[in-house]
Design an enzyme around this catalytic site. Structure first.
Site, PDB file in Angstrom:
ATOM      1  N   THR A  87       0.874  -1.183   0.000  1.00 11.71           N
ATOM      2  CA  THR A  87       0.000   0.000   0.000  1.00 11.71           C
ATOM      3  C   THR A  87       0.906   1.225   0.000  1.00 11.71           C
ATOM      4  OG1 THR A  87      -0.073   0.386   2.384  1.00 11.71           O
ATOM      5  CG2 THR A  87      -1.593  -1.270   1.519  1.00 11.71           C
ATOM      6  N   ASP A  88       0.284   2.404  -0.078  1.00 11.06           N
ATOM      7  CA  ASP A  88       1.104   3.620  -0.061  1.00 11.06           C
ATOM      8  C   ASP A  88       1.873   3.760   1.244  1.00 11.06           C
ATOM      9  OD1 ASP A  88       0.327   4.281  -2.560  1.00 11.06           O
ATOM     10  OD2 ASP A  88      -1.371   5.521  -1.911  1.00 11.06           O
ATOM     11  N   CYS A  89       1.215   3.376   2.350  1.00  5.73           N
ATOM     12  CA  CYS A  89       1.903   3.530   3.642  1.00  5.73           C
ATOM     13  C   CYS A  89       2.676   2.277   4.057  1.00  5.73           C
ATOM     14  CB  CYS A  89       0.929   3.982   4.724  1.00  5.73           C
ATOM     15  SG  CYS A  89      -0.593   3.040   4.771  1.00  5.73           S
ATOM     16  N   TYR A  90       2.360   1.153   3.455  1.00  8.49           N
ATOM     17  CA  TYR A  90       3.094  -0.108   3.710  1.00  8.49           C
ATOM     18  C   TYR A  90       3.536  -0.684   2.367  1.00  8.49           C
ATOM     19  CZ  TYR A  90       1.407   0.043   8.516  1.00  8.49           C
ATOM     20  OH  TYR A  90       1.168   0.424   9.804  1.00  8.49           O
TER      21      TYR A  90
END
Lengths: 402, 136
Positions: free
Chosen positions: A138-141
């Site tokens: 994901t964008d944050c992970y």
């Protein structure tokens, strides 16, 4: 004579508490009488050491750089799959989980040499475990793959959370068929060739507190060699069953959900276990202190193996097909003699629960309390009794229409 | 003086096509009870037996086996209980066909009697913590 837990804890702190095991209390009460024994004794310790399949471990291994989100992905510990449907770094490993490539019962009976229970034992022993993860990113992970060694001493949390342990009584498994069967009650020989049982009887926690008057939610316990707590009543907790005059259930009844920090536990009391033809599991050591708050509570702890009865169940037909009825009842004294009579046949018995280790647990807990290292806790809420209306129900299957 | 021992015989591949064991009876007047055997010509063979007879004949029989190339071990060296893994549950007690396991009625400790073991291996896979080990 009513004592409170606070008063007992005061005596524990002063090193003056009188602590005996659930085995020792039998002779003491016989000699001195129940009321004198209740006055003198402050705590009775119990113990059990048995395979308990509904055991498992929550792990948080710390964030990697860059970050990876396990939730919705896949995680394997030494090739055994862990559950990832939680937040980014939390996973759950169940005691019965098996590697994807384990042949299971394709080569019958399957050996089930290694599974979740064995990893829990190895983590407790401080061994390194190989973790492999795949995530969707994901964008944050952003990270999608991780392969690393983990060790219990380096990770954030390792919380043993067993949703059903320390069963209050259990069935005796036998086999009426003409072939060997491989069950969670062990290998059962054909035509009543043997009979297996699985509680520590007179030492077992809930058999010494049949109406849950002492053990409740929040009770501090010996768990896996360390300290744990009763978290809830266990799944399938079934208090409303036939009981003897002494209150002891005549079939499986109550159960406990227990929780504790694996980091302070010991692999001697958490043993990875393989049931031939059945699966992997974890043998768990549990010891529960019973505060002698009243004469009545002490009287329950004086229960003997001769006064605890278990139903004999055929695991070739009645158990798998959910057929009601049993082949009679036997006492734990008879079971422990090594032979019982079923349908006029002399049947050799064996236990899957280690009475030897249960004695050791009750004695270790006794030592902790005597030395003032272990104080008792007041339950935050009682375990549900028969009045709660809780029962276990079979599944009502409803056809799914396309 | 008579002796009776439980032994494990390992036959190297080159002698598995010879008749060896029968000579223990013919030439040395020994009696044997075969507990387990797996002998295929051209491959290493294994036999577990109880061998009995007069001590002098027994010694000569063993010497004969050794001379023809059979490796001999006492059965108790080949069936071992891993004491660190045994939890003394007792699941083995009513499974063992020769009654090699028993429970001490006082301590509830599970006892293993090597002398009663016939090396069948039934306990090895049935032991829940897998504490029994077989080395042949």
């Amino acid at each position: 004579m009513a004592k409170t837990i606070a008063e007992i804890n005061q005596k524990i702190k002063q090193g003056k508490a009188v602590v005996v095991t659930a085995e020792e209390v039998i002779d003491i009460a016989r000699e001195k009488g129940v009321s004198k024994a209740a006055e003198e004794i402050d705590v009775v310790t119990t113990g059990t050491f048995s395979p308990m399949c509904s055991s498992g471990l929550f792990l948080n291994i710390g964030h990697s750089t860059p970050r990876i989100k396990f939730g919705g992905g896949k995680v394997y510990l030494n090739d055994v799959p862990a559950y990832t449907g939680l937040a980014a770094m939390d996973i759950f490993l169940g005691a019965t989980a098996l590697p994807d490539d384990d042949p299971r019962n394709k080569i019958y009976p399957g050996e089930f040499r290694y599974g979740g229970g064995h990893i829990i034992e190895e983590l407790a022993a401080g061994k390194d475990i190989r973790l492999e993860a795949i995530a969707y990113g994901t964008d944050c992970y952003p990270r999608r793959k991780l392969e690393t060694w983990i060790n219990i001493n380096d990770i954030n949390n390792a919380i043993l959370f067993n949703i059903r342990n320390a069963y209050q009584n259990y069935e005796v498994g036998v086999n009426l068929s003409d072939r060997m069967i491989y069950t969670y009650m062990g290998v059962l020989k054909p035509e009543l060739g043997n009979a297996n049982y699985c509680t520590s009887g007179q030492l077992s926690p809930l058999l010494n507190d049949p109406y849950y008057k002492a053990i409740g939610i929040g009770t501090k316990i010996f768990l896996g060699g360390g300290v744990g707590y009763v978290a809830w009543h266990g799944t399938q907790h079934n208090p409303d069953v036939p009981r003897g005059d002494n209150g002891v259930p005549k079939e499986p009844a109550g159960a406990l959900a227990v929780i504790g920090d694996l980091k302070q536990m010991n692999p001697e009391w958490l043993v990875g276990t393989s049931m031939l033809g059945y699966g992997c599991t974890l043998t768990v050591g549990i010891g529960i202190p019973i505060p002698v708050l009243s004469e009545e509570i002490l009287r329950y702890t004086t229960v003997t193996d001769a006064e605890i009865f278990a139903p004999i169940i055929d695991y070739s037909e009645a158990y798998p097909k959910m057929k009601a009825g049993n082949l009679g009842e036997v006492s734990y004294a008879e079971l422990k003699s090594g032979h019982i009579k079923i349908q006029r046949k002399d049947v050799p018995t064996a236990s899957l629960s280690s009475y030897y280790k249960a004695q050791e647990i009750a004695n270790i807990l006794k030592g902790w309390i005597e030395k003032g290292e272990f104080l008792l806790t007041e339950p935050a809420a009682p375990l549900p009794g028969a009045e709660s209306g809780i029962t276990i129900k079979p599944l009502k299957e409803r056809p799914v229409m396309e | 003086m008579d002796v009776s021992q439980r032994i494990v015989l390992h036959f190297p591949p080159r002698i598995t096509n010879q008749s060896i064991v029968c000579r223990l009876a013919k030439d040395f007047d020994l009696s044997f009870n075969i507990l387990k055997a797996s002998v295929t010509p051209g491959e290493e063979g294994l036999m577990v037996m109880e061998l009995s007879g007069d001590q002098r004949n027994y010694d000569k029989g063993i010497q004969y086996l050794t001379e023809v190339g059979v490796k001999i071990q006492s059965l108790s060296q080949d069936v071992v209980r891993n004491e660190a893994r045994c939890t003394h549950c007792g699941a083995c007690v009513n499974l063992c066909p020769s009654g090699a396991f028993s429970i001490d009625p006082e301590t509830r400790n599970v006892l293993f009697d090597h002398n009663k073991c016939v090396g069948c291996g039934l306990c090895v896979k049935a032991c829940p913590p897998r504490a029994m080990e077989l080395y042949f």
